[in-house]
Scaffold this active site. Structure first.
Site, PDB file in Angstrom:
ATOM      1  N   CYS A 398      -3.098  -5.834   4.080  1.00  0.00           N
ATOM      2  CA  CYS A 398      -3.797  -6.170   2.839  1.00  0.00           C
ATOM      3  C   CYS A 398      -3.818  -7.693   2.641  1.00  0.00           C
ATOM      4  CB  CYS A 398      -3.159  -5.442   1.658  1.00  0.00           C
ATOM      5  SG  CYS A 398      -4.222  -5.363   0.192  1.00  0.00           S
ATOM      6  N   HIS A 525      -3.603   0.268   3.874  1.00  0.00           N
ATOM      7  CA  HIS A 525      -2.140   0.423   3.863  1.00  0.00           C
ATOM      8  C   HIS A 525      -1.736   1.652   4.683  1.00  0.00           C
ATOM      9  CE1 HIS A 525      -1.058  -2.510   0.635  1.00  0.00           C
ATOM     10  NE2 HIS A 525      -2.314  -2.314   0.284  1.00  0.00           N
ATOM     11  N   GLU A 527       1.021   2.436   5.891  1.00  0.00           N
ATOM     12  CA  GLU A 527       2.385   2.897   5.613  1.00  0.00           C
ATOM     13  C   GLU A 527       2.407   4.127   4.722  1.00  0.00           C
ATOM     14  OE1 GLU A 527       1.691  -0.475   2.515  1.00  0.00           O
ATOM     15  OE2 GLU A 527       1.087   0.024   4.565  1.00  0.00           O
TER      16      GLU A 527
END
Length: 590
Positions: A398, A525, A527
């Site tokens: 990001c 993202h 994750e």
């Protein structure tokens, strides 16, 4: 539908979220379908506008919901996909009731906390529990509901009252209450003290709820006499009292619950003993053993601005952990406050400046996560420059991608005032700009949120290979700014390659530096979708590159180019080789 409610007492931070997730995992291993709900008593509509320092990370769901980080634990443990309705807040409840009042749904009535707010809470829980979250049709068998905060908090009182009514409404055999409490050990005498838990349970019973199971947090397993005392004073059978003692990592918690037969107590309370099978946690147990046996370290330096609270980057840490276990490496994370790398710190506190740079230079890999605001941005830019010039594996997420683009424009294109309009609205070389559809007046829920599709423009790029040769990938987003489309041609002419974009082809999603062993920036993202046993592709790539295994890692997927086979993977000395030269202290992630 059966309901398991998890509450907490004595102090906050006992691990209710992990406990609720572990209960769900054990029940799922018994062959049952499980969903989860988190109740947060704060007045915010959602977690989107909260400071990471105050509440940890904001977890983003597929549908764009910005929710409490505990929903991330639920998704990781249970491998499910939750919705924004699975996170209930006081703000959402009051907003829905007030909206109904304005529409005239309560015409002629005096709108009150009881029954209107409590009814709204119960209706929301029932509705959210029916949403399929595991990819199958129809509702789950069991819904695990975690009540945030601590028993006795003023803001949670309406939810306590609603849960009391709810237990009566769904009836016996459909409601099981697990109370997580603290049994401290007084170091002077080494005695386990039950009084805090006794008071907590007394308070809970006084509010109309009686626990079926006690989950006691302590430094060691509860002594039998302590269990007997708790059973006598809390009116809970001794076999329904489990100890959640300190363990090396949270993967052990489901195993603790299983070994202490917590599932049998829950299933008995829900009249499911004859329906559910014995828990099968074979795969989970094997993965936990592998993790405990890892000893060969890989050192990742995290350059962030919220490192004062590690929960600010919880999903990033978990994604690194999943990837490191997949590569059979012991993850070692060192934290660098981004602002400690810049010239201002060099003048004001040279020792902190030197320590930060020594730590960065000892990294096997560097990760720059997301963030908002201009504090620490210069330090992040310097970290990206060091990784690029020193050929250290780099992953920017990001904001991390945006600062990598800014650094390249400044250092390679010579645009010394290149910047993001977030940090310098008047820059003459805006590399990163505010998205046209964004709102500049409202902050909550106005970003580009949730699962969005990224198309690979370069089929043989590292990112596409790491994703198994896919032509597109769906990942979760949370951002207001994007790389300026008008700058793409200049940057690509200088060697920076934008390999992924959205469906329009103008919004850049993935950037790579082909001449570098592993230099990747991503607008999304990844994750948030990493799971134990199913690590994120780009995090796996970072770990593999950081320990010199990128070629073999790509070979496993069957996608390795001749260029990569000729040595573009990281061939530097690993952290173990340079450990004596590093001045930073180790933080082994558990």
């Amino acid at each position: 539908m059966k309901y398991v409610v998890v509450t907490g007492g004595v102090v906050s931070g006992l691990g209710k979220g992990v406990t609720a997730s572990s209960i769900g995992l054990v029940l799922k291993s018994c062959g049952l379908r499980v969903t989860s709900i988190k109740i947060d008593p704060y007045l915010n509509t959602d977690a989107g506008t909260m400071s990471p320092f105050e509440h940890g990370e904001v977890f983003v769901l597929d549908d764009g919901g910005e929710v409490d980080l505990d929903l991330g634990n639920y998704e990781r443990f249970l491998d499910i996909t939750l919705t924004r309705d699975n996170n209930i807040t006081t703000g959402k409840i009051y907003q829905s009731v007030i909206d109904k009042e304005r529409k005239g749904d309560y015409l002629g009535k005096t709108v009150q906390v009881v029954p209107h707010i409590t009814d709204a809470i119960q209706e929301w829980m029932e509705r959210a529990a029916m949403i399929p979250v595991d990819g199958k049709e129809g509702p789950a068998d069991i819904c695990v509901i975690e009540l945030g905060g601590t028993i006795g908090d003023i803001e949670s009182m309406p939810f306590i009252e609603a849960l009391g009514q709810f237990s009566y409404r769904v009836g016996p055999g459909n409601f099981c209450l697990v109370h997580v409490s603290l049994v401290p050990v007084i170091n002077v005498v080494g005695e386990q003290k039950t009084k805090p838990t006794q008071h907590s349970v007394r308070g809970l019973r006084g509010l109309g709820l009686t626990p079926n199971i006690l989950a006691c947090r302590s430094t060691r397993a509860l002594d039998d006499n302590v269990k007997g005392k708790l059973s006598q004073f809390c009116h809970v059978p001794a076999e329904n009292i489990v100890t959640l003692y300190d363990v090396p990592n949270i993967c052990h918690i489901p195993l603790l619950l299983r070994d202490q037969k917590a599932h049998e107590a829950i299933l008995k309370g829900l009249n499911l003993l004859g329906i559910a099978r014995e828990p099968d946690l074979t795969e989970w147990t094997a993965r936990t053993k592998v993790y405990d046996m890892l000893h060969d370290p890989v050192k990742i330096v995290m350059v962030g601005k919220y490192i004062g609270l590690k929960d600010s980057y919880l999903s990033v840490l978990k994604a690194l952990l999943h990837a490191s276990v997949g590569c059979h490496k012991k993850l070692v994370v060192e934290w660098v406050e981004a602002s400690h790398l810049d010239d201002i710190t060099a003048k004001e506190d040279p020792d902190i400046y030197r320590a930060a740079w020594n730590c960065l230079k000892g990294a096997d890999g560097i990760l720059v996560p997301g963030g908002f605001g201009d504090r620490g941005v210069q330090g992040k830019i310097l970290a990206a420059k060091y990784a690029r010039e020193s050929k250290v594996p780099f992953l920017g997420i990001c904001l991390g991608m945006q600062i990598a683009v800014i650094e390249y424009a400044r250092s390679v294109l010579g645009l010394h005032d290149a910047n993001s309009t977030e940090f310098d609205p008047k820059t003459t070389n805006p590399c990163v700009i505010f998205m046209p559809e964004g709102s500049k007046t409202h902050m909550g829920g106005t970003m580009r949120l949730g699962s969005r599709r990224t198309y690979f423009k370069v089929p043989d790029c590292k990112s596409a290979k790491l994703y198994g040769g896919a032509t597109f990938v769906d990942e979760r987003h949370r951002h207001r700014y994007e790389v300026n489309p008008d700058m793409i041609s200049k940057l690509e002419a200088a060697g920076l390659l934008f390999v992924g974009s959205d469906e329009s082809g103008r919004r850049m999603e993935i950037v790579e530096l082909p001449s570098h062993p592993y230099f990747i920036g991503i607008q999304f993202h990844p994750e948030f979708k990493s799971r134990p046993g199913k690590p994120s592709a780009l995090f796996s790539g970072l770990i593999a590159a950081s320990c010199g295994q990128l070629d073999s890692h790509l070979n496993k997927t069957g996608h390795v180019s001749k260029a990569m086979a000729n040595g573009l993977s990281n061939g530097r000395a690993t952290y173990k080789d340079r450990q004596m030269a590093s001045n930073g202290s180790l933080n082994v992630v558990e």
